[in-house]
Design a protein around this motif. Structure first.
Motif, short mmCIF file in Angstrom:
data_model
loop_
_atom_site.label_atom_id
_atom_site.label_comp_id
_atom_site.label_asym_id
_atom_site.label_seq_id
_atom_site.Cartn_x
_atom_site.Cartn_y
_atom_site.Cartn_z
N ASP A 192 3.04 2.58 16.80
CA ASP A 192 4.35 2.80 17.41
C ASP A 192 5.36 1.76 16.93
N MET A 193 4.88 0.53 16.71
CA MET A 193 5.81 -0.52 16.29
C MET A 193 5.14 -1.50 15.35
N THR B 206 5.08 -8.53 14.46
CA THR B 206 4.86 -9.59 13.47
C THR B 206 4.11 -9.06 12.24
C1 R5P Z 1 -0.05 -2.84 20.12
O1 R5P Z 1 -0.73 -2.35 21.01
C2 R5P Z 1 1.05 -2.11 19.42
O2 R5P Z 1 0.82 -0.74 19.32
C3 R5P Z 1 1.27 -2.69 18.05
O3 R5P Z 1 0.08 -2.50 17.29
C4 R5P Z 1 1.58 -4.15 18.10
O4 R5P Z 1 2.53 -4.44 19.08
C5 R5P Z 1 2.06 -4.64 16.76
O5 R5P Z 1 2.25 -6.01 16.84
P1 R5P Z 1 2.13 -6.93 15.55
O6 R5P Z 1 2.93 -6.26 14.47
O7 R5P Z 1 2.73 -8.24 16.00
O8 R5P Z 1 0.68 -7.06 15.21
#
Ligand code: R5P
Length: 288
Positions: free
Chosen positions: A217-218, A221
């Motif tokens: 979804d996002m 970092t």
């Molecule tokens: C987590 O449960 C979300 O779906 C994303 O995988 C997460 O927030 C991504 O964070 P980052 O890019 O900091 O690893």
């Protein structure tokens, strides 16, 4: 119908306005010396159906407060209906208590938005779909996937395996796989040691010799995506694509994403991507 934009993503709001064939409504936004925000709608909206576009991306507290002030201003100006269009819903990741004495910020934000006077919400790719239930007003939950899938389909990739970077994202990845000609699915068993620190443990499924498409979804970092991509390459994936609706891109996301482990990183413009954060492998699609 009146459309106003907060300061979080004016280009997206302008694009939406162009589609609708209307202008963004006039609104003044100022900051006092102590950092407080001031908003004034500069035309009558009495009896109007008002849409306020404001993703609550970083700096999230400012964006959220601005949205609340916009809603309050519209309510006090006798708008008939106020729809908060929140392409990225910040504070969504704390959607339940996982330890004692924590806050459920996704619910707290829902309370604030409702209390300010929103009568309807439109949000995209919520971190978890149950956040809709934190509101007791109509809620349209829409997805970036049609835009992402159209683009992926246009690339005519072969031997695709869709990969969920964690167990929580399996339903999302399965929906992608179905739309990509019933592609096989793989799942990364990710264990977190601390917030924003991802540790990849295990791969469930076969990616050997395939084009892996990581779906999330996002990207915040980018620890999740870059560690995931490394694991997939170690497991024999020919190339790895990453797809996510929300480009949160907190440091050191750009270094991680542009390191060469990913063939392409495909995101949407729910959050504006700064010019200095654009890199060769990045594609930004519009959800306007
Ligand atoms: C987590 O449960 C979300 O779906 C994303 O995988 C997460 O927030 C991504 O964070 P980052 O890019 O900091 O690893």
């Amino acid at each position: 119908l009146r459309l106003f934009s907060g300061s979080a993503n004016v280009p997206l709001a302008q694009e939406v306005a162009r589609y609708l064939g209307i202008d963004l409504g006039p609104m003044v936004r100022k900051r006092f010396a102590d950092g407080e925000l001031y908003v004034q709608i500069q035309e009558s909206i009495r009896g109007c159906d008002v849409y306020l576009i404001q993703p609550t991306c970083g700096p999230v507290n400012d964006r959220l407060m601005e949205l609340l002030i916009m809603i309050d201003a519209c309510r006090r100006a006798s708008a008939r209906q106020i729809t908060a269009v929140i392409p990225y819903y910040g504070y969504a990741r704390a959607d339940r208590k996982t330890a004692g004495r924590e806050s459920i910020t996704a619910k707290l934000v829902a309370n604030l938005i409702t209390e300010a006077g929103a009568g309807r919400i439109l949000a995209m790719d919520l971190h978890s779909a149950q956040i809709q239930g934190y509101f007791d007003i109509p809620f349209d939950h829409v997805y970036g996937s049609p835009v992402l899938l159209d683009y992926l389909a246009s690339k005519q990739l072969t031997d695709i395996v869709v990969v969920s970077p964690d167990v929580g994202g399996v339903a999302r990845a399965r929906a992608f796989a179905k739309k990509l000609g019933d592609a096989p699915l793989a799942i990364i068993d990710k264990r977190r040691q601390a917030h924003n620190v991802a540790e990849v443990m295990n791969l469930i499924g076969d990616v050997s010799g395939k084009t892996a498409v990581l779906v999330d979804d996002m990207i915040d970092t980018a620890g999740t995506i870059s560690e995931g991509a490394r694991l997939l390459r170690r497991e024999g994936a020919r190339q790895v694509y990453a797809c996510a609706t929300h480009a949160v891109f907190s440091p050191p996301a750009i270094e991680r994403l542009s390191s060469g482990v990913l063939e392409e990183v495909i995101v949407t413009n729910t959050i504006p991507v700064l010019e200095e954060n654009r890199f060769k492998q990045l594609t930004v699609l519009s959800v306007a």
